[in-house]
Write a protein that holds these residues in place. Structure first.
Motif, short mmCIF file in Angstrom:
data_model
loop_
_atom_site.label_atom_id
_atom_site.label_comp_id
_atom_site.label_asym_id
_atom_site.label_seq_id
_atom_site.Cartn_x
_atom_site.Cartn_y
_atom_site.Cartn_z
N ARG A 1 37.87 44.23 49.64
CA ARG A 1 39.18 44.10 49.25
C ARG A 1 39.81 42.73 48.75
NH1 ARG A 1 42.40 42.36 53.58
NH2 ARG A 1 41.06 41.63 55.36
N GLY A 2 40.89 42.79 48.15
CA GLY A 2 41.56 41.61 47.63
C GLY A 2 42.92 41.69 47.82
N ARG A 3 43.37 40.51 47.84
CA ARG A 3 45.12 40.55 47.75
C ARG A 3 45.48 39.18 47.31
NH1 ARG A 3 49.07 43.97 48.51
NH2 ARG A 3 47.95 45.09 49.94
N GLY A 4 46.07 39.13 46.11
CA GLY A 4 46.72 38.10 45.45
C GLY A 4 45.45 37.05 44.96
N HIS B 1 45.03 40.43 42.92
CA HIS B 1 44.35 41.52 43.21
C HIS B 1 45.53 42.29 43.94
CE1 HIS B 1 40.25 40.13 42.54
NE2 HIS B 1 40.53 39.05 43.05
N ALA B 2 45.43 43.56 43.68
CA ALA B 2 46.45 44.54 44.44
C ALA B 2 47.79 44.19 44.39
CB ALA B 2 46.00 44.62 45.98
N TYR C 1 37.50 34.39 50.44
CA TYR C 1 37.26 33.32 49.23
C TYR C 1 38.76 33.22 48.50
CZ TYR C 1 32.44 33.97 50.53
OH TYR C 1 31.23 33.85 51.00
N LEU C 2 38.65 32.01 48.17
CA LEU C 2 39.85 31.85 47.07
C LEU C 2 39.24 31.78 45.69
CD1 LEU C 2 42.61 30.71 46.56
CD2 LEU C 2 41.83 28.22 46.53
N LEU D 1 51.46 46.66 39.89
CA LEU D 1 50.45 47.46 39.31
C LEU D 1 50.00 48.53 40.11
CD1 LEU D 1 48.54 44.49 37.77
CD2 LEU D 1 50.62 45.61 37.09
N VAL D 2 49.99 48.35 41.24
CA VAL D 2 49.63 49.54 42.25
C VAL D 2 50.42 50.72 42.30
CG1 VAL D 2 49.09 50.26 44.65
CG2 VAL D 2 48.15 47.90 43.61
N GLU D 3 51.75 50.40 42.32
CA GLU D 3 52.68 51.42 42.23
C GLU D 3 52.60 52.17 40.69
OE1 GLU D 3 55.41 54.14 43.09
OE2 GLU D 3 54.43 52.71 44.45
#
Length: 405
Positions: free
Chosen positions: A27-30, A55-56, A41-42, A60-62
């Motif tokens: 998974r990823g976030r920002g 990420h996410a 990880y950065l 874009l997800v919406e």
């Protein structure tokens, strides 16, 4: 046949064309990626400048969820309103009059090359087929794209080189002038900022002169902004830094979909005059699902907030990396690039340095001329940039210690 997968699933059935790092992410976030073994990880690779908003991203997800519940694919035998809307946006904010949508950067390049040759055929000059590119360039992995780049490691072993593709030495102005004056030349293709070739930025006055020379000799100018476009340099498109140096044809992709496969070939109406019904096409290009995400990515990136942030964070990176260069002259040779397409030319092997950075939980990309590239999301914060510099510094210390050992 078993279809069960697990963390221990082998890669035996994956064609062995990638030298993959021993990492897998769940998974990823920002600007953060989280590995299957629990590591954080950065991410200063961003899918190689593709995850332009990280990420996410919720917008874009919406967009993906909303369109995914309505319509995915219908084929270009019908009108696609979402495609028309994104084309309108691209043309309203660029030099272009028309757009052809693809699924990737290399497909956008294919369309650009075909558009250039068709233009001259439409003008009654079918002999004008020569395409001149530059050493160190990268235009994709399709057959025409690798021939346009000419990198030996990408063309060797695939049979005869395609005729009509020649590479010039980056910075050799006399050879470039001769190529443009060649009566069989169709187009010049160039990246305003090279990505894979080592983050080399073409001086703005050179882009203006290049356009002028092309116009003088009836040659089309193609820009490959697959990596350096869509906000990466602090303007929506890199050519905007050189007023009067705009192209006739341009390929974009990567951040255009924010991580979803979207590419586009933009052109003036005149340059696209030969692209008539039936001469080109794509099954998936411009499908409703891709266009919905592309519109959301475009609207989010094309804002003062994002573009100003790129300039601010890029300025910080440049200042800090030059400071590291002064402190680690045995590690860093040069800082180059433009905006958040940053190249760091190294003394130690760049691939080995990538591992040292990864040990610090910093992800950086490789590049030509023994560079590593920092290609973070365009919405990276100053705090995250500071964290990246701290990790990069530790990687430099590790490289120095390794050399001493």
């Amino acid at each position: 046949m078993s279809t069960v997968t697990s963390p221990n699933t082998s890669q035996h059935h994956i064609m062995g064309v990638y030298n993959r790092a021993p990492l897998a992410f769940e998974r990823g976030r920002g600007a953060r990626l989280y590995s299957t073994d629990g590591g954080e990880y950065l991410d200063c690779v961003a899918g190689i400048a593709t995850d332009g908003l990280g990420h996410a991203h919720p917008v874009l997800v919406e967009a993906l969820k909303t369109q995914g519940e309505k319509l995915w694919h219908v084929s270009n035998i019908y009108r696609i309103p979402e495609q028309e809307e994104l084309a309108d946006k691209l043309c309203a904010h660029s030099f272009a009059d028309v757009v052809f949508f693809t699924n990737s950067g290399t497909e956008a390049i294919e369309c650009a090359l075909k558009t250039a040759r068709k233009y001259h055929t439409a003008n009654g000059q079918p002999e004008r087929t020569e395409i001149y590119g530059f050493d160190g360039s990268f235009h994709g992995r399709s057959y025409a794209a690798v021939n346009a780049s000419g990198n030996p490691s990408y063309v060797e072993g695939f049979g005869p080189r395609l005729p009509g593709y020649t590479q010039l030495t980056f910075g050799d102005h006399d050879a470039l002038k001769a190529a443009i004056a060649n009566p069989t030349t169709a187009a010049i293709i160039i990246e305003p900022v090279q990505g894979e070739g080592g983050a080399r930025a073409v001086p703005e006055h050179c882009l203006v002169s290049l356009r002028s020379l092309c116009d003088e000799h009836g040659v089309l100018l193609i820009y490959d902004e697959v990596q350096c476009g869509m906000g990466r340099t602090g303007k929506l498109f890199a050519y905007e830094w050189a007023p009067g140096g705009e192209p006739h044809i341009m390929a974009v992709a990567k951040a255009l979909g924010g991580g979803f496969p979207v590419g586009a070939c933009l052109a003036t109406a005149e340059a696209a005059k030969g692209m008539t019904v039936g001469v080109h096409g794509s099954t998936f290009g411009g499908n409703p699902l891709a266009m919905a995400v592309g519109k959301a990515a475009f609207d989010t990136i094309n804002t003062d907030e994002i573009l100003d942030n790129v300039k601010t964070v890029a300025g910080y990176f440049t200042q800090q990396l030059n400071g590291l260069k002064d402190r680690f002259p045995d590690v860093i040779v040069d800082i180059r690039g433009k905006g958040l397409l940053i190249g760091v030319k190294l003394i130690p092997n760049n691939r080995e340095f990538m591992v040292l950075a990864r040990d610090q939980h910093l992800l950086v990309a490789g590049g030509g001329d023994n560079c590593v590239r920092l290609l973070p999301p365009l919405n990276l914060t100053i705090e995250e940039a500071s964290e990246a510099i701290a990790k990069f510094e530790k990687a430099c210390e590790a490289a120095r210690a390794k050399a001493a050992a």
